[in-house]
Write an enzyme that holds these catalytic residues in place. Sequence first.
Site, short mmCIF file in Angstrom:
data_model
loop_
_atom_site.label_atom_id
_atom_site.label_comp_id
_atom_site.label_asym_id
_atom_site.label_seq_id
_atom_site.Cartn_x
_atom_site.Cartn_y
_atom_site.Cartn_z
N LYS A 52 89.31 45.87 80.27
CA LYS A 52 88.75 46.51 81.47
C LYS A 52 87.52 45.74 81.96
CE LYS A 52 88.37 50.10 79.00
NZ LYS A 52 88.07 51.43 78.42
N THR A 94 78.48 56.85 84.99
CA THR A 94 79.66 56.20 84.44
C THR A 94 80.02 56.74 83.05
OG1 THR A 94 78.30 54.43 83.50
CG2 THR A 94 79.18 54.08 85.72
N GLY A 107 81.70 58.32 80.09
CA GLY A 107 83.06 58.76 79.80
C GLY A 107 84.16 57.97 80.47
N THR A 108 83.84 56.84 81.08
CA THR A 108 84.89 56.09 81.79
C THR A 108 85.97 55.58 80.83
OG1 THR A 108 83.43 54.16 81.71
CG2 THR A 108 83.52 55.38 83.78
N GLY A 109 85.55 55.09 79.66
CA GLY A 109 86.53 54.57 78.70
C GLY A 109 87.46 55.64 78.17
N CYS A 110 86.89 56.77 77.81
CA CYS A 110 87.70 57.89 77.31
C CYS A 110 88.66 58.36 78.40
CB CYS A 110 86.80 59.05 76.89
SG CYS A 110 85.58 58.64 75.63
#
Length: 270
Positions: free
Chosen positions: A175, A206, A208-211
């Site tokens: 990502k 931003t 929690g974007t990965g989760c």
Amino acid sequence: MVMKKVLTIAGSDSGAGAGIQADLKAIAAIGAYGTTAITSITAQNTLGVKGVYNLPLEMIEAQIDAVMEDISADAVKTGMLATREIILLVSKKVKEYKMDKLVVDPVMVATSGDILLENDAVDTLIQELMPLAEVVTPNIKEAEVLSGLTIDTIHDMEAAAKQIAKMGPKYVIVKGGHRREDAMDILYDGKETFYFPGERVNTNNTHGTGCTYSAALAACIAQEITMIDAVGRVKQYITKGLANSLAIGKGSGPVNHFWMLNTFCREGKI
């Protein structure tokens, strides 16, 4: 109504911006039913992680068994697996229940910079869990750790994805949210690289974007959407979630998981 089901095996975020709370929101937004096996409890808000308690292994195992024996799962995603022992347990259960549609989000560091994965657990993640994954979804910093490479350019992202693919996952997504230029993501399928350009959204919110990304991807995969189409849909979902992010708390606020529902409400459509 029959819905596809997604099990998230991850940590809890008391601020609800990341972890299983974010996962459940994203899974629901994409149209699947989410279940959970909590690995760790964090005392966390938009400013950072204040404390971490890793649940006993037998309790993590009991949660996975309870879900799989009754509800089952059409896809599974892993998030915060803080220790070597937790990773070993989860790997064992993935094999036991033949969780072939497995999304591994190699959570290492929170948005705030707090470490969420013990140093000796990285090798275990690579050796035990990565080979079981349908897809792995590192951000640039995580891809650097996993691949051992420095990432500055798209070419570097491609090289890192190819190196990570050697660890066993069928697909690797690197990502680009941490890129200085655009927010290009790439998908490598073992032979070919696919590119997913994205506008950079100017927001500090931003968390929690990965989760959210990995959970939304798992929900797409559960619904038998092809990987290329799933990545494209999730890219759009995340970009809109950031564009409509929530200024909650005094630090980095969360992605807006239900931006589409908020729009409908404002326009009086429901």
